[in-house]
Design a protein around this motif. Structure first.
Motif, PDB file in Angstrom:
ATOM      1  N   HIS A 224     -32.115   6.467  29.158  1.00 36.96           N
ATOM      2  CA  HIS A 224     -32.134   5.049  28.803  1.00 36.96           C
ATOM      3  C   HIS A 224     -31.402   4.778  27.494  1.00 36.96           C
ATOM      4  CE1 HIS A 224     -35.093   5.203  31.910  1.00 36.96           C
ATOM      5  NE2 HIS A 224     -36.043   5.689  31.137  1.00 36.96           N
ATOM      6  N   ASN A 227     -27.066   1.730  24.079  1.00 32.80           N
ATOM      7  CA  ASN A 227     -25.708   1.204  24.002  1.00 32.80           C
ATOM      8  C   ASN A 227     -24.703   2.268  24.445  1.00 32.80           C
ATOM      9  OD1 ASN A 227     -25.197   2.912  21.676  1.00 32.80           O
ATOM     10  ND2 ASN A 227     -26.234   1.385  20.415  1.00 32.80           N
ATOM     11  N   LYS A 228     -23.467   1.872  24.513  1.00 36.71           N
ATOM     12  CA  LYS A 228     -22.414   2.755  25.005  1.00 36.71           C
ATOM     13  C   LYS A 228     -22.226   3.962  24.109  1.00 36.71           C
ATOM     14  CE  LYS A 228     -17.475   2.687  26.206  1.00 36.71           C
ATOM     15  NZ  LYS A 228     -16.235   1.860  26.190  1.00 36.71           N
ATOM     16  N   ALA A 231     -24.945   6.492  24.890  1.00 42.68           N
ATOM     17  CA  ALA A 231     -24.709   7.012  26.233  1.00 42.68           C
ATOM     18  C   ALA A 231     -23.597   8.054  26.230  1.00 42.68           C
ATOM     19  CB  ALA A 231     -24.357   5.868  27.179  1.00 42.68           C
ATOM     20  N   HIS A 352     -24.905   3.198  34.859  1.00 49.70           N
ATOM     21  CA  HIS A 352     -25.278   2.396  33.699  1.00 49.70           C
ATOM     22  C   HIS A 352     -24.236   1.291  33.568  1.00 49.70           C
ATOM     23  CE1 HIS A 352     -28.131   5.444  31.964  1.00 49.70           C
ATOM     24  NE2 HIS A 352     -27.400   6.234  32.736  1.00 49.70           N
ATOM     25  N   PHE A 354     -22.740  -1.647  30.712  1.00 51.42           N
ATOM     26  CA  PHE A 354     -22.732  -2.057  29.313  1.00 51.42           C
ATOM     27  C   PHE A 354     -21.915  -3.332  29.168  1.00 51.42           C
ATOM     28  CE2 PHE A 354     -23.031   2.533  29.655  1.00 51.42           C
ATOM     29  CZ  PHE A 354     -24.176   2.800  28.909  1.00 51.42           C
ATOM     30  N   SER A 361     -26.484  -1.847  26.373  1.00 51.55           N
ATOM     31  CA  SER A 361     -26.869  -1.578  27.753  1.00 51.55           C
ATOM     32  C   SER A 361     -27.443  -2.842  28.379  1.00 51.55           C
ATOM     33  CB  SER A 361     -27.913  -0.460  27.794  1.00 51.55           C
ATOM     34  OG  SER A 361     -28.435  -0.314  29.104  1.00 51.55           O
ATOM     35  N   ARG A 364     -32.172  -1.088  30.571  1.00 51.21           N
ATOM     36  CA  ARG A 364     -32.647   0.110  29.872  1.00 51.21           C
ATOM     37  C   ARG A 364     -33.573   0.967  30.707  1.00 51.21           C
ATOM     38  NH1 ARG A 364     -33.916  -2.639  23.974  1.00 51.21           N
ATOM     39  NH2 ARG A 364     -31.818  -3.407  23.606  1.00 51.21           N
TER      40      ARG A 364
END
Length: 371
Positions: A224, A227-228, A231, A352, A354, A361, A364
């Motif tokens: 989870h 943000n990018k 991730a 995912h 974004f 994101s 989540r």
């Protein structure tokens, strides 16, 4: 043992902000890892706990005591650096005992604590050797032992494994994890290596550009990311990112890129709203991609394998999808070779999304499997 608290802590060097409004509470006995790229502020944050850097704004607490103006020697901390910093003319025993001698600890207590520390990190047979007679891993254990004999409330470790080769890093990080389980002491550990962070930390604080991006257990950051940046930083190989355009309305919204069309999973519909035509970023981890027969599956993309890295039980496929170089981790049984055209399956329950501008994101929580 003690908690460590950052309360709106900022560190500036002139007009340069090295740490920006940092808020974090590290629990008593917790193994906390600060991770991020070079220049993100992680080592500066550690040095503020140690008292090696002044604090521009905010407060740092160890237990319930504000330590902003407390000298390092009075903070009840022990620090392990990237450099072993051993005294070459002293034996291992004397290196371990040196700090206690400076503090006028009775000789009998010094001997007891040194021998206990040496047994804990398996150095008993090496106590009479000089540092030049030790391997890199053994020297790092001596540096750890020198911190252990202090019996501090908090251990601070600044990239202690960076000077070791790959095999020794794996071995030593396991030793540090076992050490924490035995000592139950608070450890704050700094690294730029996300694999170290994932395998060692009970919680991880991810930093970038002087700011705390996200903090949580390794699995939470992997599943989870907020943000990018998080991730892409957590996970090896890094998450693949594809710019996609939304098209359609209602239940028929699709995410499109050159040569790729993905139906928007129901779980994302509320998150993206009714607007279509906006640019988003689709993220998918390499290990969630797979090579499948062409046709018969939704969310697939055809691509030519550019480079294939053989790793024994698996292969890393480098392919071009929608003009972007992406990586897929597949079983070596797929037997893909450079130049092969493959069909990659993109599981909808693993993607995912974004925001194209803020990079936050859009969802989540893990999505349910697509029906």
């Amino acid at each position: 043992m003690a908690t460590v608290t950052f309360d709106h802590v900022t560190k500036k060097y002139g007009d340069v902000v090295a740490v920006d409004d940092f808020n974090l509470e590290i629990a008593d006995g917790e193994f906390m890892v600060f991770v991020g790229p070079s220049g993100c502020g992680k080592t500066t944050s550690l040095r503020m706990i140690a008292g090696l850097e002044d604090i521009s704004e905010g407060e740092v607490k160890i237990a319930d005591r504000v330590v902003n103006d407390v000298p390092p020697k009075d903070r009840d901390i022990a620090m392990v650096f990237q450099s072993y910093a051993l005294y070459p003319h002293m034996s291992v025993y004397d290196n371990l005992a040196f700090g206690l001698k400076l503090r006028k600890v009775p000789k009998k207590d010094i001997d007891k604590r040194v021998k206990e520390a040496a047994e804990t990190i398996q150095l008993t047979s090496l106590l009479q050797r000089k540092p030049k007679e030790l391997s890199g891993g053994q020297r790092q254990r001596v540096a750890l032992g020198r911190a252990i004999v202090r019996e501090p409330a908090v251990f601070l470790m600044d990239e202690p494994l960076s000077n070791l080769d790959a095999k020794l890093r794996v071995q030593t990080r396991a030793e540090i994890a076992r050490l924490h389980q035995r000592l139950k002491t608070t450890i704050v550990y700094v690294t730029h290596d996300q694999v170290e962070a994932m395998t060692m930390g009970q919680r991880i604080a991810v930093m970038s550009q002087a700011k705390l991006q996200q903090v949580g257990p390794p699995q939470e950051l992997y599943d989870h990311p907020l943000n990018k940046f998080v991730a892409g930083f957590i996970g090896s190989p890094s998450m693949n990112f594809l710019p996609v355009q939304m098209s359609g309305t209602g239940e028929n919204v699709e995410l499109k890129a050159d040569g790729l069309t993905v139906s928007l999973p129901p779980s994302f519909r509320a998150a993206v709203g009714a607007t279509t035509g906006g640019t988003l970023t689709l993220g998918i981890r390499p290990e969630h991609l797979d090579v499948v027969p062409s046709g018969g599956m939704e969310a697939t993309a055809q691509a030519k394998a550019d480079v294939v890295e053989y790793l024994g039980n698996e292969e890393l496929l480098h392919v071009i999808v929608a003009g972007v170089d992406i990586v897929a981790v597949v079983s070596a049984e797929r037997n893909v070779r450079p130049g092969d055209v493959v069909t990659l399956h993109i599981p909808l329950d693993k993607i995912h999304l974004f925001d194209g501008t803020s990079e936050a994101s859009l969802l989540r929580s893990r999505m349910p499997a697509a029906s």
